[in-house]
Design a protein around this motif. Structure first.
Motif, mmCIF file in Angstrom:
data_model
loop_
_atom_site.group_PDB
_atom_site.id
_atom_site.type_symbol
_atom_site.label_atom_id
_atom_site.label_comp_id
_atom_site.label_asym_id
_atom_site.label_seq_id
_atom_site.Cartn_x
_atom_site.Cartn_y
_atom_site.Cartn_z
ATOM 1 N N ALA A 25 28.572 -17.604 -10.237
ATOM 2 C CA ALA A 25 28.939 -17.609 -8.818
ATOM 3 C C ALA A 25 28.714 -16.220 -8.198
ATOM 4 O O ALA A 25 28.147 -16.106 -7.109
ATOM 5 N N GLU A 26 29.125 -15.187 -8.920
ATOM 6 C CA GLU A 26 28.937 -13.817 -8.401
ATOM 7 C C GLU A 26 27.447 -13.479 -8.285
ATOM 8 O O GLU A 26 27.001 -12.934 -7.278
ATOM 9 N N ALA A 27 26.710 -13.794 -9.335
ATOM 10 C CA ALA A 27 25.283 -13.454 -9.342
ATOM 11 C C ALA A 27 24.540 -14.193 -8.234
ATOM 12 O O ALA A 27 23.696 -13.623 -7.543
ATOM 13 N N ALA A 28 24.864 -15.474 -8.045
ATOM 14 C CA ALA A 28 24.210 -16.257 -6.992
ATOM 15 C C ALA A 28 24.506 -15.636 -5.629
ATOM 16 O O ALA A 28 23.635 -15.545 -4.759
ATOM 17 N N ASN A 29 25.730 -15.193 -5.475
ATOM 18 C CA ASN A 29 26.148 -14.555 -4.231
ATOM 19 C C ASN A 29 25.388 -13.258 -3.979
ATOM 20 O O ASN A 29 24.883 -12.999 -2.887
ATOM 21 N N ILE A 30 25.273 -12.436 -5.003
ATOM 22 C CA ILE A 30 24.571 -11.158 -4.867
ATOM 23 C C ILE A 30 23.087 -11.380 -4.577
ATOM 24 O O ILE A 30 22.496 -10.734 -3.726
ATOM 25 N N ARG A 66 12.354 0.013 -15.211
ATOM 26 C CA ARG A 66 12.027 0.692 -16.464
ATOM 27 C C ARG A 66 11.842 2.191 -16.360
ATOM 28 O O ARG A 66 12.515 2.944 -17.012
ATOM 29 N N ASP A 67 10.908 2.637 -15.533
ATOM 30 C CA ASP A 67 10.681 4.071 -15.406
ATOM 31 C C ASP A 67 11.930 4.733 -14.844
ATOM 32 O O ASP A 67 12.458 4.344 -13.808
ATOM 33 N N ARG A 68 12.392 5.764 -15.520
ATOM 34 C CA ARG A 68 13.681 6.373 -15.196
ATOM 35 C C ARG A 68 13.745 6.952 -13.783
ATOM 36 O O ARG A 68 14.689 6.715 -13.032
ATOM 37 N N ASP A 69 12.722 7.708 -13.401
ATOM 38 C CA ASP A 69 12.745 8.330 -12.080
ATOM 39 C C ASP A 69 12.667 7.287 -10.969
ATOM 40 O O ASP A 69 13.356 7.382 -9.962
ATOM 41 N N SER A 70 11.814 6.298 -11.181
ATOM 42 C CA SER A 70 11.700 5.252 -10.171
ATOM 43 C C SER A 70 13.015 4.509 -10.028
ATOM 44 O O SER A 70 13.445 4.181 -8.921
ATOM 45 N N ALA A 71 13.672 4.260 -11.161
ATOM 46 C CA ALA A 71 14.953 3.552 -11.134
ATOM 47 C C ALA A 71 16.001 4.377 -10.389
ATOM 48 O O ALA A 71 16.739 3.852 -9.553
ATOM 49 N N ASP A 72 16.026 5.679 -10.656
ATOM 50 C CA ASP A 72 16.999 6.521 -9.963
ATOM 51 C C ASP A 72 16.683 6.644 -8.471
ATOM 52 O O ASP A 72 17.581 6.783 -7.648
ATOM 53 N N ASP A 73 15.395 6.603 -8.133
ATOM 54 C CA ASP A 73 15.031 6.596 -6.709
ATOM 55 C C ASP A 73 15.593 5.352 -6.024
ATOM 56 O O ASP A 73 16.072 5.408 -4.897
ATOM 57 N N LEU A 74 15.501 4.232 -6.730
ATOM 58 C CA LEU A 74 16.048 2.984 -6.176
ATOM 59 C C LEU A 74 17.561 3.116 -5.982
ATOM 60 O O LEU A 74 18.102 2.722 -4.945
ATOM 61 N N VAL A 75 18.227 3.690 -6.971
ATOM 62 C CA VAL A 75 19.682 3.886 -6.859
ATOM 63 C C VAL A 75 19.990 4.806 -5.666
ATOM 64 O O VAL A 75 20.909 4.547 -4.891
ATOM 65 N N GLN A 76 19.181 5.845 -5.515
ATOM 66 C CA GLN A 76 19.423 6.776 -4.414
ATOM 67 C C GLN A 76 19.253 6.082 -3.057
ATOM 68 O O GLN A 76 20.066 6.259 -2.154
ATOM 69 N N ASP A 77 18.200 5.296 -2.932
ATOM 70 C CA ASP A 77 18.016 4.531 -1.692
ATOM 71 C C ASP A 77 19.230 3.652 -1.423
ATOM 72 O O ASP A 77 19.699 3.534 -0.294
ATOM 73 N N CYS A 78 19.702 3.022 -2.498
ATOM 74 C CA CYS A 78 20.852 2.124 -2.385
ATOM 75 C C CYS A 78 22.090 2.888 -1.912
ATOM 76 O O CYS A 78 22.792 2.455 -0.995
ATOM 77 N N LEU A 79 22.346 4.045 -2.514
ATOM 78 C CA LEU A 79 23.527 4.829 -2.152
ATOM 79 C C LEU A 79 23.439 5.310 -0.710
ATOM 80 O O LEU A 79 24.415 5.290 0.032
ATOM 81 N N GLU A 80 22.242 5.739 -0.311
ATOM 82 C CA GLU A 80 22.087 6.225 1.062
ATOM 83 C C GLU A 80 22.362 5.107 2.062
ATOM 84 O O GLU A 80 23.047 5.294 3.057
ATOM 85 N N ARG A 81 21.816 3.930 1.755
ATOM 86 C CA ARG A 81 22.048 2.803 2.654
ATOM 87 C C ARG A 81 23.537 2.441 2.674
ATOM 88 O O ARG A 81 24.104 2.146 3.719
ATOM 89 N N ILE A 91 23.269 -4.657 -2.049
ATOM 90 C CA ILE A 91 22.395 -3.736 -1.307
ATOM 91 C C ILE A 91 21.167 -3.380 -2.140
ATOM 92 O O ILE A 91 20.032 -3.445 -1.691
ATOM 93 N N MET A 92 21.408 -3.048 -3.410
ATOM 94 C CA MET A 92 20.297 -2.616 -4.244
ATOM 95 C C MET A 92 19.316 -3.756 -4.509
ATOM 96 O O MET A 92 18.104 -3.556 -4.504
ATOM 97 N N HIS A 93 19.872 -4.941 -4.711
ATOM 98 C CA HIS A 93 18.986 -6.064 -4.971
ATOM 99 C C HIS A 93 18.073 -6.336 -3.775
ATOM 100 O O HIS A 93 16.895 -6.623 -3.932
ATOM 101 N N HIS A 94 18.635 -6.236 -2.571
ATOM 102 C CA HIS A 94 17.810 -6.464 -1.383
ATOM 103 C C HIS A 94 16.685 -5.449 -1.288
ATOM 104 O O HIS A 94 15.547 -5.808 -0.981
ATOM 105 N N LEU A 95 17.003 -4.200 -1.572
ATOM 106 C CA LEU A 95 15.973 -3.163 -1.544
ATOM 107 C C LEU A 95 14.860 -3.488 -2.535
ATOM 108 O O LEU A 95 13.675 -3.383 -2.235
ATOM 109 N N PHE A 96 15.272 -3.897 -3.723
ATOM 110 C CA PHE A 96 14.302 -4.191 -4.776
ATOM 111 C C PHE A 96 13.414 -5.371 -4.402
ATOM 112 O O PHE A 96 12.189 -5.298 -4.461
ATOM 113 N N ILE A 97 14.049 -6.456 -3.993
ATOM 114 C CA ILE A 97 13.297 -7.687 -3.784
ATOM 115 C C ILE A 97 12.410 -7.590 -2.545
ATOM 116 O O ILE A 97 11.296 -8.105 -2.518
ATOM 117 N N ASP A 98 12.869 -6.865 -1.507
ATOM 118 C CA ASP A 98 12.029 -6.669 -0.320
ATOM 119 C C ASP A 98 10.710 -6.016 -0.705
ATOM 120 O O ASP A 98 9.637 -6.428 -0.272
#
Lengths: 170, 264
Positions: free
Chosen positions: A130-135, A24-39, A60-67
């Motif tokens: 199938a795609e979502a389960a895989n991700i 929800r929070d825009r900056d936090s969301a973009d931080d997550l995207v940035q972490d994802c891109l860097e990884r 990649i992003m989902h793993h970062l989030f859920i961890d």
């Protein structure tokens, strides 16, 4: 710039939308995207040509989030209670939203992260089961039950909000 | 066509396009005959439309520069704002209200991802000093370049390193002077340089370091950036608002001379 990087750049708007629905929070969301891109850039060699960049990046992003959500939960040692999300919201959303839009965004934040991710993946991002389960790295049956529970929970929260609003008016 | 009993599960599958095509007609018939299920299906469909509407605007937003830079950037060790990597703290802050009995959790939050690495700290201190003193017209330094010998011996004694102010004339910078600053638990020397257009850069040197690292650190798009090195026994950061390549060139020259001075 090579093809892989161009393909990743093209996915940023979708990654941002997914992150926004998770956090929800825009900056936090973009931080997550940035972490994802860097990884992703560090692991560029792991990406098989022919594999969809979207699925790879979302994984990649989902793993970062859920961890991180798991870490939060372990420390909390208690189940998530669906409070009204506006009370749980630390940072106010900066954009002007319609009441209906804000209500559904609030409700989405209040359901459990696992269900939220599953529902968003299919209902907003348009991935197949199938795609979502895989991700998300879960069996298809688990994904389906998360989607179903997520929808029910979301609807119950919205009904609850609507009821409270009508009581307030009376 | 298969005849089977439908259930609420099929509402989700139909909505998500997962219902096999040959079951579709039978499903529609079942829905028509079942008012409660039909209403449920309509509500879920409306919720999905509302969800999409609420988030679709994100696709039209311009991509923040910091994100496209990550992908396009040539330098692998550029660090972004210190707040980066803490996105999930917002999630944690929200969760803290959602989680009951969170006492133990509160105690733990200080350790969650907030630790400052040695190089972050060095770069942040160096940038902070630069922002304050490089902007000063009359009181930028304690000891001016005209008293260079005293400046070098004084700072060397205070910091505990053999400091030689690098000659950066080849890069267009002249020494303005220097000052002593606190850094972490110890002291740091700051050397200020200026080019003929009045552009200033500073060198920040400290004897406090156990880690080994190097990189570039910039907190904002237009703000000053730091190129830093940490080695056993000393740390150095070159700070300025120069284009990255020029700052890197200045830093390389300064580093070579500082190192030669330290070992002389």
């Amino acid at each position: 710039m090579d093809e892989k990087k161009a393909a990743i750049l093209g996915e940023i708007p979708r990654l941002r939308r997914y992150a926004r629905s998770l956090l929800r929070d825009r900056d936090s969301a973009d931080d997550l995207v940035q972490d994802c891109l860097e990884r992703a850039l560090v692991r560029l060699d792991n990406w098989q040509t022919g594999e969809s960049p979207r699925r790879w990046l979302f994984t990649i992003m989902h793993h970062l989030f859920i961890d991180q959500m798991r870490k939060v939960n372990r420390r909390g040692e208690a189940a998530m209670l669906p409070l009204e999300a506006s009370e749980a919201q630390a940072a106010p959303a900066e954009q002007v939203e319609s009441i209906a839009s804000r209500e559904i965004v609030d409700a989405l934040q209040a359901i459990s992260p696992d269900r939220r991710a599953a529902l968003v993946m299919v209902a907003i991002e348009g991935f197949s089961y199938a795609e979502a389960a895989n991700i998300l790295g879960v069996p298809a049956g688990t994904l389906m039950s998360r989607i179903a529970r997520g929808r029910e929970e979301l609807r119950a929260l919205l009904d609850d909000t609507a009821r409270r609003r009508s009581i307030r008016i009376v | 066509m298969s005849r089977r009993d439908f259930s609420e599960r099929d509402i989700h599958m139909a909505l998500d396009g997962e219902l096999p095509g040959d079951e579709r007609t039978a499903y529609e018939a079942w829905l028509e005959a079942n008012a409660e299920m039909k209403a449920k299906s309509a509500r879920y469909a409306a919720d999905r439309a509302a969800l999409r509407a609420a988030f679709n605007g994100v696709l039209d937003e311009p991509v923040p520069v910091r994100l496209s830079k990550v992908v396009q950037g040539e330098a692998p060790v550029v660090r972004a704002a210190p707040s980066r990597s803490r996105w999930w703290l917002a999630a944690a802050a929200a969760a803290i209200l959602v989680i009951g009995g969170a006492g133990g959790y509160l105690a733990g939050i200080g350790r969650l991802g907030l630790e400052n690495t040695a190089e972050d700290q060095l770069a942040e201190e160096a940038i902070a000093a630069h922002v304050i003193y490089a902007a000063e017209k009359r009181h930028a330094v304690e000891v001016p370049a005209s008293d260079k010998d005293h400046l070098q011996s004084w700072l060397s004694n205070q910091v505990g390193l053999k400091l030689v102010a690098p000659d950066l004339a080849a890069q267009g910078f002249q020494l303005v002077g220097g000052r002593l600053l606190p850094a972490g638990q110890g002291k740091a020397a700051m050397l200020l340089y200026e080019d003929d257009k009045g552009e200033r850069i500073s060198l920040f040197v400290t004897a406090e370091s156990a880690a080994k690292a190097k990189g570039t650190y910039g907190s904002e798009e237009d703000g000053p950036a730091a190129v830093y090195w940490l080695d056993k026994g000393y740390g150095c950061a070159v700070v300025g608002s120069l284009p990255r390549e020029r700052l890197a060139a200045v830093a390389k020259s300064a580093y070579g001379q500082l190192l030669a001075g330290l070992q002389s």
